[in-house]
Design a protein around this motif. Structure first.
Motif, PDB file in Angstrom:
ATOM      1  N   GLN A 106      -1.805  11.063  -2.223  1.00  0.00           N
ATOM      2  CA  GLN A 106      -2.663  12.127  -1.737  1.00  0.00           C
ATOM      3  C   GLN A 106      -3.920  12.277  -2.587  1.00  0.00           C
ATOM      4  N   ARG A 107      -3.853  11.837  -3.837  1.00  0.00           N
ATOM      5  CA  ARG A 107      -4.977  11.911  -4.760  1.00  0.00           C
ATOM      6  C   ARG A 107      -4.690  10.957  -5.918  1.00  0.00           C
ATOM      7  N   PRO A 108      -5.661  10.694  -6.774  1.00  0.00           N
ATOM      8  CA  PRO A 108      -5.415   9.766  -7.890  1.00  0.00           C
ATOM      9  C   PRO A 108      -4.213  10.138  -8.752  1.00  0.00           C
ATOM     10  N   ALA A 109      -3.933  11.421  -8.891  1.00  0.00           N
ATOM     11  CA  ALA A 109      -2.768  11.842  -9.678  1.00  0.00           C
ATOM     12  C   ALA A 109      -1.472  11.315  -9.078  1.00  0.00           C
ATOM     13  N   SER A 110      -1.430  11.161  -7.758  1.00  0.00           N
ATOM     14  CA  SER A 110      -0.244  10.598  -7.107  1.00  0.00           C
ATOM     15  C   SER A 110      -0.044   9.148  -7.505  1.00  0.00           C
ATOM     16  N   VAL A 111      -1.139   8.405  -7.638  1.00  0.00           N
ATOM     17  CA  VAL A 111      -1.063   7.011  -8.071  1.00  0.00           C
ATOM     18  C   VAL A 111      -0.529   6.949  -9.499  1.00  0.00           C
ATOM     19  N   VAL A 112      -1.062   7.814 -10.358  1.00  0.00           N
ATOM     20  CA  VAL A 112      -0.600   7.862 -11.753  1.00  0.00           C
ATOM     21  C   VAL A 112       0.901   8.142 -11.794  1.00  0.00           C
ATOM     22  N   LYS A 113       1.338   9.126 -11.041  1.00  0.00           N
ATOM     23  CA  LYS A 113       2.757   9.486 -11.004  1.00  0.00           C
ATOM     24  C   LYS A 113       3.616   8.298 -10.590  1.00  0.00           C
ATOM     25  N   GLU A 114       3.245   7.650  -9.497  1.00  0.00           N
ATOM     26  CA  GLU A 114       4.044   6.528  -8.990  1.00  0.00           C
ATOM     27  C   GLU A 114       4.091   5.379  -9.993  1.00  0.00           C
ATOM     28  N   LEU A 115       2.955   5.030 -10.583  1.00  0.00           N
ATOM     29  CA  LEU A 115       2.916   3.910 -11.518  1.00  0.00           C
ATOM     30  C   LEU A 115       3.653   4.224 -12.817  1.00  0.00           C
ATOM     31  N   ILE A 128       2.312   4.772  27.570  1.00  0.00           N
ATOM     32  CA  ILE A 128       1.319   5.250  26.601  1.00  0.00           C
ATOM     33  C   ILE A 128       1.768   5.074  25.145  1.00  0.00           C
ATOM     34  N   ILE A 129       3.029   4.789  24.915  1.00  0.00           N
ATOM     35  CA  ILE A 129       3.526   4.621  23.551  1.00  0.00           C
ATOM     36  C   ILE A 129       3.323   3.181  23.118  1.00  0.00           C
ATOM     37  N   GLN A 130       2.809   3.016  21.902  1.00  0.00           N
ATOM     38  CA  GLN A 130       2.571   1.690  21.366  1.00  0.00           C
ATOM     39  C   GLN A 130       2.940   1.655  19.886  1.00  0.00           C
ATOM     40  N   LEU A 131       3.254   0.487  19.408  1.00  0.00           N
ATOM     41  CA  LEU A 131       3.521   0.309  17.982  1.00  0.00           C
ATOM     42  C   LEU A 131       2.200   0.181  17.246  1.00  0.00           C
ATOM     43  N   LEU A 132       2.125   0.828  16.085  1.00  0.00           N
ATOM     44  CA  LEU A 132       0.920   0.729  15.278  1.00  0.00           C
ATOM     45  C   LEU A 132       0.868  -0.623  14.572  1.00  0.00           C
ATOM     46  N   PRO A 133      -0.313  -1.178  14.414  1.00  0.00           N
ATOM     47  CA  PRO A 133      -0.437  -2.384  13.591  1.00  0.00           C
ATOM     48  C   PRO A 133      -0.019  -2.058  12.154  1.00  0.00           C
ATOM     49  N   ASP A 134       0.486  -3.054  11.436  1.00  0.00           N
ATOM     50  CA  ASP A 134       0.964  -2.829  10.070  1.00  0.00           C
ATOM     51  C   ASP A 134      -0.088  -2.191   9.177  1.00  0.00           C
ATOM     52  N   HIS A 135      -1.340  -2.644   9.266  1.00  0.00           N
ATOM     53  CA  HIS A 135      -2.353  -2.098   8.368  1.00  0.00           C
ATOM     54  C   HIS A 135      -2.602  -0.610   8.636  1.00  0.00           C
ATOM     55  N   VAL A 136      -2.486  -0.175   9.859  1.00  0.00           N
ATOM     56  CA  VAL A 136      -2.648   1.245  10.179  1.00  0.00           C
ATOM     57  C   VAL A 136      -1.431   2.032   9.684  1.00  0.00           C
ATOM     58  N   ALA A 137      -0.228   1.504   9.906  1.00  0.00           N
ATOM     59  CA  ALA A 137       0.989   2.172   9.429  1.00  0.00           C
ATOM     60  C   ALA A 137       0.966   2.304   7.907  1.00  0.00           C
ATOM     61  N   ASN A 138       0.496   1.274   7.209  1.00  0.00           N
ATOM     62  CA  ASN A 138       0.412   1.328   5.749  1.00  0.00           C
ATOM     63  C   ASN A 138      -0.580   2.383   5.287  1.00  0.00           C
ATOM     64  N   GLN A 139      -1.689   2.535   5.999  1.00  0.00           N
ATOM     65  CA  GLN A 139      -2.658   3.556   5.616  1.00  0.00           C
ATOM     66  C   GLN A 139      -2.115   4.965   5.869  1.00  0.00           C
ATOM     67  N   ILE A 140      -1.338   5.132   6.919  1.00  0.00           N
ATOM     68  CA  ILE A 140      -0.701   6.431   7.178  1.00  0.00           C
ATOM     69  C   ILE A 140       0.313   6.730   6.086  1.00  0.00           C
ATOM     70  N   ALA A 141       1.129   5.747   5.735  1.00  0.00           N
ATOM     71  CA  ALA A 141       2.094   5.922   4.644  1.00  0.00           C
ATOM     72  C   ALA A 141       1.371   6.234   3.350  1.00  0.00           C
ATOM     73  N   ALA A 142       0.218   5.613   3.134  1.00  0.00           N
ATOM     74  CA  ALA A 142      -0.555   5.875   1.920  1.00  0.00           C
ATOM     75  C   ALA A 142      -0.958   7.336   1.856  1.00  0.00           C
ATOM     76  N   GLY A 143      -1.301   7.914   2.981  1.00  0.00           N
ATOM     77  CA  GLY A 143      -1.660   9.328   3.008  1.00  0.00           C
ATOM     78  C   GLY A 143      -0.501  10.231   2.628  1.00  0.00           C
ATOM     79  N   GLU A 144       0.722   9.772   2.884  1.00  0.00           N
ATOM     80  CA  GLU A 144       1.902  10.555   2.522  1.00  0.00           C
ATOM     81  C   GLU A 144       2.256  10.380   1.044  1.00  0.00           C
ATOM     82  N   VAL A 145       2.092   9.159   0.532  1.00  0.00           N
ATOM     83  CA  VAL A 145       2.492   8.856  -0.839  1.00  0.00           C
ATOM     84  C   VAL A 145       1.356   9.116  -1.816  1.00  0.00           C
TER      85      VAL A 145
END
Length: 114
Positions: A23-32, A4-21
């Motif tokens: 969280q809102r537009p202010a997070s984008v401002v901070k990172e940039l 039942i365990i499978q590796l996520l496709p890269d695009h799904v893993a990237n979207q999950i990571a995006a949710g962690e990094v």
């Protein structure tokens, strides 16, 4: 028992990571802004439209990147600050994980000029 365990496709893993990094537009401002500071920018201009939902743009006079670095910067875990685990204890910059641009690009239209 079936597997039942499978590796996520890269695009799904990237979207999950995006949710962690990102969280809102202010997070984008901070990172940039942290990227601009790490690039030793002395002038930073921030443009935001619709509370960051329509546009977040950072213009700076930092050191810039080569063509190769600008491409690699959008890959997950791509960073200029870590070569080994010991480097984690010697960090003197803001961002280092190499997730910000990949995460932002996974959920937004991104244009990079360097």
């Amino acid at each position: 028992m079936s597997d039942i365990i499978q590796l996520l496709p890269d695009h799904v893993a990237n979207q999950i990571a995006a949710g962690e990094v990102v969280q809102r537009p202010a997070s984008v401002v901070k990172e940039l802004l942290e990227n601009a500071i790490d690039a030793k920018a002395t002038i930073i201009k921030l443009l935001v439209k619709d509370a960051g939902k329509t546009l977040v743009q950072v213009i700076d006079n930092g050191s810039g990147m080569s063509v190769t670095d600008s491409r690699l910067s959008f890959e997950r875990h791509a960073t200029s600050k870590i070569r080994s685990a010991e480097d984690l204890f010697q960090l003197h910059t803001k961002g280092f994980r190499g997730e910000a641009l990949a995460s932002i690009a996974a959920i937004a239209h991104v244009e990079l000029k360097t």
